[in-house]
Design a protein around this motif. Structure first.
Motif: not given
Length: 248
Positions: A148-167
């Motif tokens: 949903p947001d960048e805060e969640t992405a960072v909490a998942c050890h990503a630098r941003s939402k774009e760091d990871f993708v869907a399966l």
């Protein structure tokens, strides 16, 4: 040359340094139809559980390379414990520059694609050690659901939402690199719990035994906020799996 101490404190009781249970690691070995004498190179091999148990269960041989002195010693002890020290070797070294002297049948990097500055670079690095027609294993995160947001992405050890993708997109990226995905075993929420929650007990026991250590404030802060952050973010949004690849 070593991992920061906080990593070995967090995972001091872990034999597997990623969100796989022993059962999932065994399923992966069975799914690959490993045969005796299969030569394996495992970069960022951690405490050596994959190589050691596969040597015991399937008769593979090979080498693990890891930057952690603690994990490398644990891997050697595990090989002796399982009676496979004559089949597998563990080297303390920076895996990011390691290429096998002779081509191997299976080249792996399970959950540490930072050694190649990302997935594509790690695939390229592993390919330098792999014989034609060999198997490559990559352990990589992906989004289980839309973030949903960048805060969640960072909490998942990503630098941003774009760091990871869907399966599906992750599998597509392997194809873009010229590889077929020929098997996969995915972590689930239970195996994530076993990986993450076990760290909390490690942290607490270490903190109780080392209250005056310079790392104590960091460990206390992590233990105070980590469990709720994990339940709120990582457990819900972050997936992880091991993907078996063959070059096209």
């Amino acid at each position: 040359m070593d991992l920061p101490r906080i990593f070995t404190i967090r995972e001091s009781s872990h034999r597997i340094h990623n969100p796989f249970t022993p059962g999932k690691l065994a399923v992966l070995g069975q799914a690959l139809h490993l045969t005796p004498g299969t030569r394996v190179l495992d970069l960022a091999s951690g405490s050596g559980e994959m190589l050691c148990t596969w040597a015991r269960d399937h008769g593979v041989t090979g080498t693990g390379v890891d930057i952690s002195t603690v994990f490398t010693e644990e891997a050697r002890a595990r090989a002796a414990e399982l009676g496979v020290a004559d089949q597998v070797t563990f080297v303390h070294d920076d895996a990011s520059g390691h290429v096998s002297d002779e081509p191997v049948d299976l080249a792996a990097c399970i959950g540490a694609t930072w050694i190649g500055n990302g997935m594509a670079g790690t695939v390229e690095l592993l390919a330098r050690s792999l014989r034609p027609g060999g198997l490559m294993l990559i352990g990589e995160p992906y989004w289980r659901r839309e973030v949903p947001d960048e805060e969640t992405a960072v909490a998942c050890h990503a630098r941003s939402k774009e760091d990871f993708v869907a399966l599906p997109e992750l599998i597509g990226r392997f194809g873009d690199l010229g590889y077929d995905v020929v098997e996969m075993v995915l972590a689930d929420q239970d195996s994530w719990d076993r990986y993450q929650a076990a760290q909390w007990l490690n942290l607490r026991r270490w903190l109780d035994a080392n209250p005056d250590d310079e790392l104590a404030p960091q460990v206390r802060a992590e233990l105070t906020t980590g469990p709720a952050d994990y339940a709120r973010h990582q457990r819900e949004y972050l997936g992880w799996g091991v993907f078996a690849l063959m070059a096209r």
